[in-house]
Design a protein around this motif. Structure first.
Motif, short mmCIF file in Angstrom:
data_model
loop_
_atom_site.label_atom_id
_atom_site.label_comp_id
_atom_site.label_asym_id
_atom_site.label_seq_id
_atom_site.Cartn_x
_atom_site.Cartn_y
_atom_site.Cartn_z
N TYR A 3 6.05 7.57 14.31
CA TYR A 3 6.86 7.28 13.12
C TYR A 3 6.37 6.03 12.41
O TYR A 3 6.17 6.03 11.18
CB TYR A 3 8.32 7.11 13.52
CG TYR A 3 9.17 6.49 12.45
CD1 TYR A 3 9.56 7.22 11.33
CD2 TYR A 3 9.59 5.15 12.53
CE1 TYR A 3 10.34 6.64 10.33
CE2 TYR A 3 10.36 4.58 11.55
CZ TYR A 3 10.73 5.33 10.45
OH TYR A 3 11.49 4.74 9.47
N LEU A 4 6.18 4.95 13.16
CA LEU A 4 5.76 3.70 12.53
C LEU A 4 4.35 3.81 11.97
O LEU A 4 4.06 3.31 10.87
CB LEU A 4 5.83 2.56 13.56
CG LEU A 4 5.60 1.15 13.03
CD1 LEU A 4 6.53 0.84 11.87
CD2 LEU A 4 5.76 0.12 14.15
N GLY A 5 3.46 4.49 12.70
CA GLY A 5 2.10 4.67 12.19
C GLY A 5 2.07 5.51 10.92
O GLY A 5 1.34 5.22 9.99
N THR A 6 2.93 6.55 10.88
CA THR A 6 3.00 7.39 9.68
C THR A 6 3.58 6.60 8.51
O THR A 6 3.11 6.73 7.37
CB THR A 6 3.86 8.62 9.95
OG1 THR A 6 3.34 9.33 11.08
CG2 THR A 6 3.87 9.56 8.74
N LEU A 7 4.61 5.81 8.77
CA LEU A 7 5.22 5.02 7.71
C LEU A 7 4.22 4.03 7.11
O LEU A 7 4.08 3.94 5.88
CB LEU A 7 6.43 4.27 8.25
CG LEU A 7 7.20 3.40 7.25
CD1 LEU A 7 7.76 4.25 6.11
CD2 LEU A 7 8.32 2.62 7.94
N LEU A 8 3.49 3.33 7.96
CA LEU A 8 2.50 2.38 7.46
C LEU A 8 1.37 3.11 6.74
O LEU A 8 0.87 2.64 5.69
CB LEU A 8 1.94 1.56 8.62
CG LEU A 8 2.93 0.62 9.33
CD1 LEU A 8 2.26 -0.04 10.52
CD2 LEU A 8 3.47 -0.41 8.36
N GLY A 9 0.96 4.26 7.28
CA GLY A 9 -0.09 5.03 6.62
C GLY A 9 0.35 5.57 5.27
O GLY A 9 -0.44 5.60 4.33
N ALA A 10 1.61 6.00 5.17
CA ALA A 10 2.12 6.51 3.90
C ALA A 10 2.18 5.41 2.85
O ALA A 10 1.84 5.62 1.68
CB ALA A 10 3.49 7.15 4.10
N VAL A 11 2.60 4.22 3.28
CA VAL A 11 2.64 3.09 2.34
C VAL A 11 1.23 2.73 1.89
O VAL A 11 0.97 2.52 0.69
CB VAL A 11 3.33 1.88 3.00
CG1 VAL A 11 3.20 0.64 2.11
CG2 VAL A 11 4.80 2.18 3.27
N GLY A 12 0.29 2.68 2.83
CA GLY A 12 -1.09 2.37 2.46
C GLY A 12 -1.70 3.43 1.56
O GLY A 12 -2.36 3.11 0.57
N GLY A 13 -1.46 4.71 1.88
CA GLY A 13 -1.97 5.78 1.03
C GLY A 13 -1.36 5.77 -0.35
O GLY A 13 -2.04 6.04 -1.35
N PHE A 14 -0.06 5.44 -0.42
CA PHE A 14 0.62 5.37 -1.72
C PHE A 14 0.05 4.25 -2.58
O PHE A 14 -0.18 4.43 -3.78
CB PHE A 14 2.11 5.14 -1.50
CG PHE A 14 2.91 5.00 -2.76
CD1 PHE A 14 3.32 6.11 -3.48
CD2 PHE A 14 3.24 3.73 -3.25
CE1 PHE A 14 4.05 5.98 -4.65
CE2 PHE A 14 3.97 3.59 -4.41
CZ PHE A 14 4.37 4.72 -5.11
N LEU A 15 -0.22 3.10 -1.99
CA LEU A 15 -0.72 1.98 -2.76
C LEU A 15 -2.16 2.20 -3.23
O LEU A 15 -2.57 1.67 -4.27
CB LEU A 15 -0.66 0.70 -1.91
CG LEU A 15 0.75 0.21 -1.54
CD1 LEU A 15 0.66 -1.00 -0.62
CD2 LEU A 15 1.56 -0.10 -2.78
N LEU A 16 -2.94 2.98 -2.48
CA LEU A 16 -4.35 3.16 -2.81
C LEU A 16 -4.65 4.43 -3.60
O LEU A 16 -5.71 4.53 -4.21
CB LEU A 16 -5.19 3.16 -1.52
CG LEU A 16 -5.22 1.86 -0.72
CD1 LEU A 16 -5.96 2.06 0.58
CD2 LEU A 16 -5.85 0.74 -1.54
N CYS A 17 -3.73 5.39 -3.56
CA CYS A 17 -4.05 6.69 -4.15
C CYS A 17 -4.25 6.61 -5.67
O CYS A 17 -5.08 7.34 -6.22
CB CYS A 17 -2.96 7.71 -3.81
SG CYS A 17 -1.38 7.44 -4.65
N PHE A 18 -3.50 5.75 -6.34
CA PHE A 18 -3.63 5.66 -7.79
C PHE A 18 -4.99 5.09 -8.20
O PHE A 18 -5.56 5.48 -9.23
CB PHE A 18 -2.50 4.82 -8.38
CG PHE A 18 -1.14 5.36 -8.06
CD1 PHE A 18 -0.68 6.52 -8.67
CD2 PHE A 18 -0.32 4.73 -7.14
CE1 PHE A 18 0.57 7.02 -8.38
CE2 PHE A 18 0.93 5.22 -6.84
CZ PHE A 18 1.39 6.38 -7.45
#
Length: 292
Positions: free
Chosen positions: A105-120
């Motif tokens: 859960y924590l790894g997915t949450l951090l990964g989702a935040v990182g992917g969200f910030l970099l995807c744009f």
């Protein structure tokens, strides 16, 4: 008055029919050629990977024998006692399984935040700087190319044993995978709202917030939940390299030939993954229905 349709002349009809037959024949030739290439590449890949179906068929009985060996004897007359003996270590296993779920859960949450910030920054339609886009895309590629267990091995050497190693490994790999998926979603949006806000003088943050995010949020949630399901499975084997969780106990049972414990842990993990799959599927459908 209905419009009269003039029939084609025989020569024109024959020419069109011939053109259609030629195009259909060319399509069939390309299809057969593609199929032949696929067969050849599959054969070459199977040869390079030393795939031997006859060997698999000859030794399939050993696999089924091992499955039968790790399953404990269960009788209807003493089913309760047999199950209690099979799951003698369930308090410890459940605690380790909870640790695995929290790690995922924590790894997915951090990964989702990182992917969200970099995807744009990785999407070509909302980022004009080629250098920034190139660097971000290569960084995302690195994050998702290196397997989680390799990251975990590196972090074990750097930080020692513990669940934090698994969280960091999952977070980096999830950032690379989700960043790629998120950027592709962004690249497929309708650009008319973006062009309208740009013409009105809106800044980058306003454009992303009001023109891009409403179109991609539902897909972001769907991909994030799917990634959580994948990470639960990945976190289950992190214990093999000392990253904590149920995988460490499973490795101990395999090394010591505790067959009943191996099957008990595997069944526990499978039931947990099935429950998570069903739960996230329903949650994903509800969120998609509410966000669209």
């Amino acid at each position: 008055m209905p419009e009269r349709i003039t029939p084609l002349s025989p020569d024109r009809a024959a020419a069109l029919a011939g053109a259609y037959d030629g195009a259909a024949a060319a399509t069939r030739r390309r299809a057969w050629l593609g199929l032949a290439v696929l067969v050849v590449l599959t054969a070459l890949a199977a040869r390079a990977a030393e795939v031997r179906p006859w060997l698999l068929a000859a030794n399939l009985g050993k696999f089924t024998a091992y499955i039968a060996q790790i399953l404990p004897p269960l009788t209807l007359g003493h089913l309760r006692g047999d199950l209690a003996e099979w799951y003698w270590g369930w308090p410890k296993w459940l605690a380790l399984l909870g640790e695995t779920l929290l790690m995922a859960y924590l790894g997915t949450l951090l990964g989702a935040v990182g992917g969200f910030l970099l995807c744009f920054s990785a999407a070509a339609n909302v980022t004009q700087g080629r250098t920034v886009r190139f660097l971000v895309r290569r960084g995302l590629e690195f994050g998702r190319t290196v397997p989680e267990i390799v990251f975990a091995l590196i972090f074990v050497i750097a930080f020692g044993l513990g669940p934090m190693v698994g969280v960091l490994a999952i977070a980096i790999h999830s950032t690379g995978a989700l960043g790629k998926l998120f950027s592709e979603v962004v690249e497929n949006i309708d650009m008319k709202p973006v062009e309208s806000l740009t013409a009105a003088g809106a800044g980058r943050i306003e454009i992303l917030r009001f023109a891009v995010l409403p179109q991609v949020l539902s897909n972001f949630v769907s991909y994030g939940l799917l990634r959580f399901e994948i990470n639960v499975r990945g976190a289950g084997v992190m214990g093999f390299v000392g990253a904590g969780g149920i995988g460490q106990e499973l490795l101990v049972a395999i090394r010591n030939f505790y067959y009943a414990d191996v099957s008990a842990i595997l069944v526990l993990v499978m039931l947990t993954v099935m429950a998570i799959d069903l739960g996230t599927e329903r949650l994903r459908h509800r969120l998609l229905g509410g966000l669209r």
